[in-house]
Design a protein around this motif. Structure first.
Motif, PDB file in Angstrom:
ATOM      1  N   THR A 136       4.991  32.813  40.019  1.00 33.10           N
ATOM      2  CA  THR A 136       5.507  33.274  38.728  1.00 33.10           C
ATOM      3  C   THR A 136       6.663  34.248  38.941  1.00 33.10           C
ATOM      4  N   ILE A 137       6.476  35.197  39.831  1.00 32.62           N
ATOM      5  CA  ILE A 137       7.540  36.163  40.127  1.00 32.62           C
ATOM      6  C   ILE A 137       8.745  35.461  40.742  1.00 32.62           C
ATOM      7  N   ALA A 138       8.500  34.509  41.644  1.00 34.72           N
ATOM      8  CA  ALA A 138       9.596  33.768  42.278  1.00 34.72           C
ATOM      9  C   ALA A 138      10.388  32.979  41.242  1.00 34.72           C
ATOM     10  N   GLY A 139       9.694  32.385  40.278  1.00 41.67           N
ATOM     11  CA  GLY A 139      10.379  31.647  39.229  1.00 41.67           C
ATOM     12  C   GLY A 139      11.268  32.540  38.386  1.00 41.67           C
ATOM     13  N   ILE A 140      10.779  33.722  38.074  1.00 43.31           N
ATOM     14  CA  ILE A 140      11.565  34.671  37.278  1.00 43.31           C
ATOM     15  C   ILE A 140      12.784  35.150  38.075  1.00 43.31           C
ATOM     16  N   ILE A 141      12.554  35.546  39.324  1.00 45.71           N
ATOM     17  CA  ILE A 141      13.657  36.020  40.174  1.00 45.71           C
ATOM     18  C   ILE A 141      14.696  34.919  40.359  1.00 45.71           C
ATOM     19  N   GLY A 142      14.238  33.686  40.508  1.00 44.67           N
ATOM     20  CA  GLY A 142      15.153  32.568  40.716  1.00 44.67           C
ATOM     21  C   GLY A 142      16.172  32.415  39.603  1.00 44.67           C
ATOM     22  N   PHE A 143      15.791  32.720  38.373  1.00 48.80           N
ATOM     23  CA  PHE A 143      16.723  32.593  37.252  1.00 48.80           C
ATOM     24  C   PHE A 143      17.871  33.597  37.346  1.00 48.80           C
ATOM     25  N   PHE A 144      17.694  34.693  38.073  1.00 49.12           N
ATOM     26  CA  PHE A 144      18.780  35.640  38.274  1.00 49.12           C
ATOM     27  C   PHE A 144      19.821  35.079  39.244  1.00 49.12           C
ATOM     28  N   TYR A 145      19.417  34.108  40.053  1.00 47.44           N
ATOM     29  CA  TYR A 145      20.327  33.494  41.016  1.00 47.44           C
ATOM     30  C   TYR A 145      20.984  32.241  40.455  1.00 47.44           C
ATOM     31  N   SER A 146      20.204  31.366  39.836  1.00 45.30           N
ATOM     32  CA  SER A 146      20.757  30.155  39.237  1.00 45.30           C
ATOM     33  C   SER A 146      19.863  29.698  38.099  1.00 45.30           C
ATOM     34  N   SER A 147      20.475  29.503  36.944  1.00 46.93           N
ATOM     35  CA  SER A 147      19.728  28.993  35.796  1.00 46.93           C
ATOM     36  C   SER A 147      20.302  27.660  35.341  1.00 46.93           C
ATOM     37  N   SER A 148      21.032  26.992  36.221  1.00 46.95           N
ATOM     38  CA  SER A 148      21.660  25.716  35.913  1.00 46.95           C
ATOM     39  C   SER A 148      20.629  24.593  35.911  1.00 46.95           C
ATOM     40  N   PHE A 149      20.668  23.757  34.886  1.00 43.51           N
ATOM     41  CA  PHE A 149      19.732  22.635  34.779  1.00 43.51           C
ATOM     42  C   PHE A 149      20.434  21.302  35.005  1.00 43.51           C
ATOM     43  N   GLY A 150      21.444  21.276  35.851  1.00 43.77           N
ATOM     44  CA  GLY A 150      22.157  20.038  36.142  1.00 43.77           C
ATOM     45  C   GLY A 150      21.398  19.169  37.120  1.00 43.77           C
ATOM     46  N   SER A 151      22.116  18.216  37.683  1.00 39.70           N
ATOM     47  CA  SER A 151      21.516  17.299  38.661  1.00 39.70           C
ATOM     48  C   SER A 151      22.213  17.424  40.000  1.00 39.70           C
ATOM     49  N   PRO A 152      21.985  18.368  40.843  1.00 37.36           N
ATOM     50  CA  PRO A 152      21.120  19.520  40.663  1.00 37.36           C
ATOM     51  C   PRO A 152      21.807  20.704  40.016  1.00 37.36           C
ATOM     52  N   GLY A 153      23.062  20.569  39.604  1.00 32.74           N
ATOM     53  CA  GLY A 153      23.730  21.700  38.956  1.00 32.74           C
ATOM     54  C   GLY A 153      24.137  22.750  39.968  1.00 32.74           C
TER      55      GLY A 153
END
Length: 136
Positions: A19-36
């Motif tokens: 859960t914490i890793a998922g939250i922290i990850g959005f600070f690095y990249s929140s792109s929803f491309g393929s793979p963006g």
């Protein structure tokens, strides 16, 4: 509620960490491309929006399952992450699974550890936790 078991510990700790890793990850990249846009968390793990969502979902499920479904969670998530690790090793670092979840060597090793620990925790936990033996 299940008594303390390796699966319950796995569900609680791994659930919180993912859960914490998922939250922290959005600070690095929140792109929803393929793979963006893919960025590296702490310079080690490749992430994008989809990878972060995967961590958030599996993490929150772990926290929710820690009370009653810890063994099922440990086995299911262990299998999921073991498959992701094997798939990641097969396609190689710097590529993406299903074209949307980026992985690299760091991700593959971490996914393998999470997978093996989950399967081991599930196997080491009793399948009938909380049941009392029948009177003799």
């Amino acid at each position: 509620m299940q008594p303390a078991s390796p699966a319950r510990l796995y569900a609680t700790v791994v659930g919180a960490v993912l859960t914490i890793a998922g939250i922290i990850g959005f600070f690095y990249s929140s792109s929803f491309g393929s793979p963006g846009t893919v960025d590296q968390v702490f310079g080690i793990f490749a992430v994008n929006g989809w990878h972060n969502v995967l961590h958030l979902v599996t993490g929150l499920l772990g926290l929710a399952a820690a009370g009653y479904l810890a063994r099922t969670y440990a086995l299911a998530v262990g299998l999921l992450y073991a498959v992701l690790a094997i798939w990641g090793f097969i396609i190689g670092g710097g590529d993406s699974i299903l074209g949307i979840v980026p992985v690299n060597a760091g991700d593959n090793v971490l996914h393998l550890i999470l997978g093996v620990l989950g399967l081991a925790a599930g196997a080491a936990s009793p399948a009938t936790a909380g049941r009392r033996p029948a009177p003799a």
